[in-house]
Scaffold this motif. Sequence first.
Motif, PDB file in Angstrom:
ATOM      1  N   GLU A 829      74.804 -37.825  44.756  1.00 47.80           N
ATOM      2  CA  GLU A 829      74.539 -36.397  44.894  1.00 47.80           C
ATOM      3  C   GLU A 829      75.091 -35.831  46.198  1.00 47.80           C
ATOM      4  OE1 GLU A 829      73.460 -32.921  43.298  1.00 47.80           O
ATOM      5  OE2 GLU A 829      73.070 -34.838  42.312  1.00 47.80           O
ATOM      6  N   LEU A 830      74.784 -36.488  47.320  1.00 51.13           N
ATOM      7  CA  LEU A 830      75.115 -35.899  48.616  1.00 51.13           C
ATOM      8  C   LEU A 830      76.562 -36.128  49.031  1.00 51.13           C
ATOM      9  CD1 LEU A 830      71.848 -36.628  50.625  1.00 51.13           C
ATOM     10  CD2 LEU A 830      72.507 -34.580  49.357  1.00 51.13           C
ATOM     11  N   ARG A 831      77.139 -37.242  48.605  1.00 55.01           N
ATOM     12  CA  ARG A 831      78.533 -37.490  48.982  1.00 55.01           C
ATOM     13  C   ARG A 831      79.492 -37.190  47.850  1.00 55.01           C
ATOM     14  NH1 ARG A 831      81.378 -42.684  51.989  1.00 55.01           N
ATOM     15  NH2 ARG A 831      83.319 -42.606  50.807  1.00 55.01           N
ATOM     16  N   GLU A 832      79.263 -37.799  46.689  1.00 51.60           N
ATOM     17  CA  GLU A 832      80.228 -37.656  45.605  1.00 51.60           C
ATOM     18  C   GLU A 832      80.255 -36.250  45.021  1.00 51.60           C
ATOM     19  OE1 GLU A 832      82.299 -40.492  44.032  1.00 51.60           O
ATOM     20  OE2 GLU A 832      82.040 -40.656  46.187  1.00 51.60           O
ATOM     21  N   SER A 833      79.069 -35.692  44.769  1.00 50.74           N
ATOM     22  CA  SER A 833      79.013 -34.397  44.102  1.00 50.74           C
ATOM     23  C   SER A 833      79.166 -33.229  45.070  1.00 50.74           C
ATOM     24  CB  SER A 833      77.686 -34.275  43.346  1.00 50.74           C
ATOM     25  OG  SER A 833      77.561 -32.997  42.767  1.00 50.74           O
ATOM     26  N   ARG A 834      78.428 -33.287  46.203  1.00 47.04           N
ATOM     27  CA  ARG A 834      78.408 -32.125  47.097  1.00 47.04           C
ATOM     28  C   ARG A 834      79.264 -32.284  48.346  1.00 47.04           C
ATOM     29  NH1 ARG A 834      72.094 -30.061  46.927  1.00 47.04           N
ATOM     30  NH2 ARG A 834      71.517 -31.050  44.954  1.00 47.04           N
ATOM     31  N   ALA A 835      79.779 -33.493  48.597  1.00 48.28           N
ATOM     32  CA  ALA A 835      80.636 -33.750  49.760  1.00 48.28           C
ATOM     33  C   ALA A 835      79.984 -33.299  51.060  1.00 48.28           C
ATOM     34  CB  ALA A 835      81.991 -33.049  49.581  1.00 48.28           C
ATOM     35  N   LEU A 836      78.706 -33.631  51.225  1.00 52.32           N
ATOM     36  CA  LEU A 836      77.969 -33.167  52.398  1.00 52.32           C
ATOM     37  C   LEU A 836      77.954 -34.173  53.537  1.00 52.32           C
ATOM     38  CD1 LEU A 836      74.904 -31.469  50.678  1.00 52.32           C
ATOM     39  CD2 LEU A 836      76.857 -30.371  51.777  1.00 52.32           C
ATOM     40  N   ALA A 837      78.339 -35.415  53.279  1.00 57.31           N
ATOM     41  CA  ALA A 837      78.205 -36.414  54.326  1.00 57.31           C
ATOM     42  C   ALA A 837      79.069 -37.619  54.007  1.00 57.31           C
ATOM     43  CB  ALA A 837      76.752 -36.866  54.467  1.00 57.31           C
ATOM     44  N   TYR A 838      79.486 -38.331  55.053  1.00 54.91           N
ATOM     45  CA  TYR A 838      80.099 -39.643  54.871  1.00 54.91           C
ATOM     46  C   TYR A 838      78.998 -40.681  54.671  1.00 54.91           C
ATOM     47  CZ  TYR A 838      82.268 -44.084  55.992  1.00 54.91           C
ATOM     48  OH  TYR A 838      82.686 -45.393  55.955  1.00 54.91           O
ATOM     49  N   SER A 839      77.890 -40.500  55.393  1.00 51.05           N
ATOM     50  CA  SER A 839      76.805 -41.475  55.334  1.00 51.05           C
ATOM     51  C   SER A 839      75.489 -40.762  55.041  1.00 51.05           C
ATOM     52  CB  SER A 839      76.706 -42.227  56.668  1.00 51.05           C
ATOM     53  OG  SER A 839      75.671 -43.175  56.644  1.00 51.05           O
ATOM     54  N   ALA A 840      74.801 -41.235  54.016  1.00 46.21           N
ATOM     55  CA  ALA A 840      73.490 -40.679  53.668  1.00 46.21           C
ATOM     56  C   ALA A 840      72.670 -41.785  53.041  1.00 46.21           C
ATOM     57  CB  ALA A 840      73.644 -39.510  52.696  1.00 46.21           C
ATOM     58  N   SER A 841      71.372 -41.803  53.331  1.00 50.78           N
ATOM     59  CA  SER A 841      70.514 -42.849  52.783  1.00 50.78           C
ATOM     60  C   SER A 841      69.070 -42.379  52.772  1.00 50.78           C
ATOM     61  CB  SER A 841      70.625 -44.142  53.599  1.00 50.78           C
ATOM     62  OG  SER A 841      70.162 -43.939  54.926  1.00 50.78           O
ATOM     63  N   SER A 842      68.252 -43.039  51.954  1.00 49.96           N
ATOM     64  CA  SER A 842      66.819 -42.767  51.932  1.00 49.96           C
ATOM     65  C   SER A 842      66.119 -44.004  51.396  1.00 49.96           C
ATOM     66  CB  SER A 842      66.506 -41.561  51.042  1.00 49.96           C
ATOM     67  OG  SER A 842      65.114 -41.318  51.028  1.00 49.96           O
ATOM     68  N   ARG A 843      65.219 -44.579  52.199  1.00 47.40           N
ATOM     69  CA  ARG A 843      64.531 -45.800  51.817  1.00 47.40           C
ATOM     70  C   ARG A 843      63.030 -45.682  52.055  1.00 47.40           C
ATOM     71  NH1 ARG A 843      67.639 -49.232  49.039  1.00 47.40           N
ATOM     72  NH2 ARG A 843      66.589 -51.073  49.891  1.00 47.40           N
ATOM     73  N   PHE A 844      62.274 -46.261  51.156  1.00 48.55           N
ATOM     74  CA  PHE A 844      60.844 -46.428  51.360  1.00 48.55           C
ATOM     75  C   PHE A 844      60.687 -47.805  52.006  1.00 48.55           C
ATOM     76  CE2 PHE A 844      56.699 -44.696  49.935  1.00 48.55           C
ATOM     77  CZ  PHE A 844      55.882 -45.725  50.372  1.00 48.55           C
ATOM     78  N   ASN A 845      60.493 -47.833  53.325  1.00 50.33           N
ATOM     79  CA  ASN A 845      60.522 -49.074  54.076  1.00 50.33           C
ATOM     80  C   ASN A 845      59.149 -49.733  54.137  1.00 50.33           C
ATOM     81  OD1 ASN A 845      63.282 -48.934  54.776  1.00 50.33           O
ATOM     82  ND2 ASN A 845      62.817 -47.485  56.409  1.00 50.33           N
ATOM     83  N   ASN A 846      59.077 -50.957  53.650  1.00 46.62           N
ATOM     84  CA  ASN A 846      57.852 -51.727  53.794  1.00 46.62           C
ATOM     85  C   ASN A 846      57.638 -52.118  55.254  1.00 46.62           C
ATOM     86  OD1 ASN A 846      56.514 -52.162  51.205  1.00 46.62           O
ATOM     87  ND2 ASN A 846      58.420 -53.162  50.590  1.00 46.62           N
ATOM     88  N   ALA A 847      56.392 -52.131  55.684  1.00 45.51           N
ATOM     89  CA  ALA A 847      56.062 -52.505  57.056  1.00 45.51           C
ATOM     90  C   ALA A 847      56.391 -53.977  57.292  1.00 45.51           C
ATOM     91  CB  ALA A 847      54.584 -52.251  57.332  1.00 45.51           C
ATOM     92  N   SER A 848      56.559 -54.336  58.559  1.00 42.71           N
ATOM     93  CA  SER A 848      56.868 -55.721  58.912  1.00 42.71           C
ATOM     94  C   SER A 848      55.607 -56.555  59.114  1.00 42.71           C
ATOM     95  CB  SER A 848      57.709 -55.765  60.190  1.00 42.71           C
ATOM     96  OG  SER A 848      57.011 -55.153  61.263  1.00 42.71           O
ATOM     97  N   ARG A 849      54.454 -55.876  59.209  1.00 42.72           N
ATOM     98  CA  ARG A 849      53.175 -56.576  59.347  1.00 42.72           C
ATOM     99  C   ARG A 849      52.141 -55.909  58.441  1.00 42.72           C
ATOM    100  NH1 ARG A 849      52.444 -60.315  63.426  1.00 42.72           N
ATOM    101  NH2 ARG A 849      54.167 -60.526  64.890  1.00 42.72           N
ATOM    102  N   LYS A 850      51.136 -56.678  58.044  1.00 42.37           N
ATOM    103  CA  LYS A 850      50.206 -56.206  57.021  1.00 42.37           C
ATOM    104  C   LYS A 850      49.341 -55.037  57.478  1.00 42.37           C
ATOM    105  CE  LYS A 850      46.813 -59.796  58.213  1.00 42.37           C
ATOM    106  NZ  LYS A 850      46.052 -60.952  57.719  1.00 42.37           N
ATOM    107  N   ASP A 851      49.130 -54.883  58.787  1.00 49.00           N
ATOM    108  CA  ASP A 851      48.239 -53.823  59.269  1.00 49.00           C
ATOM    109  C   ASP A 851      49.003 -52.579  59.700  1.00 49.00           C
ATOM    110  OD1 ASP A 851      49.468 -55.109  61.362  1.00 49.00           O
ATOM    111  OD2 ASP A 851      47.686 -55.168  62.650  1.00 49.00           O
ATOM    112  N   ARG A 852      50.242 -52.470  59.302  1.00 49.22           N
ATOM    113  CA  ARG A 852      51.050 -51.322  59.713  1.00 49.22           C
ATOM    114  C   ARG A 852      51.464 -50.492  58.511  1.00 49.22           C
ATOM    115  NH1 ARG A 852      54.844 -54.280  64.303  1.00 49.22           N
ATOM    116  NH2 ARG A 852      53.118 -54.905  65.660  1.00 49.22           N
ATOM    117  N   ALA A 853      51.870 -49.255  58.800  1.00 53.10           N
ATOM    118  CA  ALA A 853      52.206 -48.310  57.741  1.00 53.10           C
ATOM    119  C   ALA A 853      53.634 -48.504  57.246  1.00 53.10           C
ATOM    120  CB  ALA A 853      52.026 -46.878  58.247  1.00 53.10           C
ATOM    121  N   ASN A 854      53.820 -48.203  55.975  1.00 50.32           N
ATOM    122  CA  ASN A 854      55.167 -48.042  55.436  1.00 50.32           C
ATOM    123  C   ASN A 854      55.672 -46.657  55.832  1.00 50.32           C
ATOM    124  OD1 ASN A 854      54.799 -50.494  54.087  1.00 50.32           O
ATOM    125  ND2 ASN A 854      54.004 -49.479  52.243  1.00 50.32           N
ATOM    126  N   TYR A 855      56.992 -46.517  55.893  1.00 47.56           N
ATOM    127  CA  TYR A 855      57.588 -45.223  56.225  1.00 47.56           C
ATOM    128  C   TYR A 855      58.742 -44.926  55.281  1.00 47.56           C
ATOM    129  CZ  TYR A 855      55.051 -44.776  60.642  1.00 47.56           C
ATOM    130  OH  TYR A 855      54.064 -44.643  61.594  1.00 47.56           O
TER     131      TYR A 855
END
Length: 987
Positions: A829-855
Amino acid sequence: MKKRTLAFSLIGTLLFAQCKTSTPPQTASTAPQPATEAPAKKELTYTTVPNDPLKTRIYTLDNGLKVYLSQYKAAPRIQTYIAVRAGSKNDPANATGLAHYLEHMAFKGSTRLGTIDWEKEKVELAKIEALYELYRTQKDPALRQKTYHQIDSISGVAAKYAVPNEYDKLVAAMGMKNSNASTWVEQTIYYGDIPSNQLDKWAMLEAERLGVMIPRLFHTELEAVYEEKNRSLDSDNNKAFEAAFAALFPTHQYGTQTTIGTVEHLKNPSITEIKKYFDQYYVPNNMAIAMSGDLEFDETIKVIQEHFGRWQKKNDPVYRAPQEKPIAAPVVKEVFGPEAESLLLAYRFPGVKSKDAIVLRMINQILSNGQAGLIDLNINQKQAALGAGSFAEIYNDYSAHFLSGNPRQGQTLDQVRDLLLQQVELVKKGQFEDWLIPAIVNKNKISKMKSYESNAARATAFVDAFLAHMDWAEYLQQEEAFEKITKQDVMDVANRYYGNNYVAIYKRTGQDPTAQKVEKPAITPVPANREAQSEYYKLVASKPASDLQPQFVDYQKDLQEGKLKSGIPIYYTRNAENGLFNLYYVLEMGTNNDPKIGLAVDYLQYLGTDKYTAEELQKEFFKIGCSFSVSSGQDQIYVSLSGLDENLEQGLTLFESLLQNPKADKKALEDLVAGILKDRKDAKLNKNVIHSVAMVNYAKYGPKNPFTNILSEPQLKKVKPEELLSIIKSIPTYQHHVLYYGPRPMQDVTATLNTGHNAPASLKPIPAAKEFKELDIIKRQVLWTDYNMVQAELLFLTKSLNYDPKMVPTIRLYNEYFDGGMGAIVFQELRESRALAYSASSRFNNASRKDRANYIMSYIGTQADKLPEAMAGMQELLNDMPLAATNFENAKASVRNSIATERVNKVGILMNYEQARKLGVDHDIRKDIYESLDALTLDQIKAFQQQFVKGQNQTILVIGSKDRLNFKELAKYGTVKQLTLKELFGY
């Protein structure tokens, strides 16, 4: 041990254009045009080389295509490279950047792949090509604008017949990893790591897309290249290296042309010239396939012959290298940019086939090998400069030797230059110890041994030989020649090439008077056509493949657990492949427990013992083929020793003596503190540190955060050597555990460590750590920082739920669907269709420890004038994720095939266990993902997205030039606040 980062990293990291990044009426270029019939089946012969460590088979097809095959069955995967002997040095002088842009177009498909109606599409593509040829001749801005409007309009019509990213979707579904390509001075390489059961699909697909060049979706991809160029214009390192190459090679294309191309040429592209280039260089007799992995030789070459054997041989491309005149006096240039000052020196050498280029490799390691080189000991170990290094770039026609250095506070770049030149003089005079060359040869053997555990390294060696026009025997003989180099050889070559014939690039901090920018053209988004499929796509996708079963780590069987004296746990995995070992002491404490730990760990590298000085200690480790390091993070200390297992006892004795008996050095501490203060000053000039580290920590925790949890300048200056020695000596006295990967049996390792590892009978508990509470994001806000740059970079940060192993399968599939590669939603969408960026990403990142939040972390780097569209585009995707059944099924197949063919082995077993332990998981979490896949539906992924992603409060982090940022637009997304560097860094 922890080393400072040099301003100049390896050149390949900086300058390779690594992406994905005839007559006008023609619509396709057809260099290796598939024949109408497959070649008749024949028995293929191959060559081998005696004593080849990789047991390589080299085939040459009738059309001239070279094929290198090596078996390495550590996992059911195959590393593939397709190499073309053509790069930026082959670009026409009036169309630079052409090889790189062609590399981008190679992912667009063929006359059968990526199109739903080629006959109609090719008519529109011919019109676009003709208009570009007209456009590049026009000078009048009004005429150019009118022509570009026509290009944009017709491109929209052509795009209706295109199916973007069909190649990417297919390889993702196959389970290919690291699908990409790179262009450099004399090569273009297409690569991917495939499951071994996907060989036939891979060959079918690659032979199809590289057999013809289709300029599909040309103008949107051109915009991505514009963004890539703007990123390079924002890189001070890139500027310095381009200046160095231009000075070293004023006649040769290494210096007169850049890989991405000039701004002027990028603004005036020629599809016709790209086709001519393709027809000339993308011919089988100028290409090679290099493969290593879980392959069967006979089966593999038959598949390659079936698909690639159809390509038609053409004339061998001819290239005549321009000859450079000798450099008679130092060439000095200055470049400017916002980052810290640094110096780059460069010398010109002959090309890869020269014996002198082999000796250059040895000289480079005599100067800098990370332990006992002249620069390592005389500059870095003595802290004579903030950081210095050496590396060689060896090409076909010429080579270059680079020396780099960063100044300390108050030190001039001329003084750094003199320090580096002094080390060169020592080499010329032979003033280095006789044992150094044999030790370098030994280290080189160890490095080769390690690297050949990697299919990528094996296949890279084949590509290197091919690009250098060397047969495999000649390539291996170069290693033999390296081992026979004498001190006299080194002195002779050094005196022949090192004189007042160097290039010096002074990277100054300041406004760049030559700053350029590729301006944004007006582009109408093209349709993504996500549910459309070409007939060829269906054909490839329908080809059956044998099943491969996953193998998961069994913590009860795949590693052994034991106890050392004092009850220290040891976790063990056997190295059955070679004689190398890795040993770790792991402590669950770090700078959050005591900020002085980081200082103590840094101090250790400059200390000796009661028996050896710091320099002598490094030499002793280097002699026995071992190395050590101590690193500290916020919540862990890793003490590690690695090398030849036959010398484990010797290495352990040296290592433990340093931990037990470090000798105080007051001047080393004073220099270290001064260096840290200069590092901190330089960090405030580094865009990546500001944006990705300082701003992210501020957003997560507020102004008091783990990044700012450091000793103040007054505190640093008050620290005494004795305090740090006490901390160093205390490291083995705290509770810790040991990891070992190596060839000796568990009982032998235990016996060796019980004798050699000095620990008290009773270990101390880990001291309490300072807690940093992750802030809830209760409102939308935009935090921005001013930085002199062409682009703007944005991070969208959302805090989510704490780590939950039950959510991991859904998160993995969501990430693969939404942003799992170049065929996924975000890229499409952002690069191929709309040519808005060379680099674009979006990840649901799991925390590195059990007592921490995902982001949720979403990123986009774009031209500042496209910021409104880029922000809106990312927010639209986050809030209204497009649903595409084909993409979803491809995502499931990708995850399934990837896990089925992953093999966690060797030291990776120990690291997998360590990560699981931090997360409170008692098994290999990949098993949960794999077993959950079949039941997961697109509706569930949509529900997950709506619950945890859509409409969530965000902190948007923006870095860019205040003169270019659109603050009115930023205000639409929340309260806008500027952050000063003092707020971000705490000093």
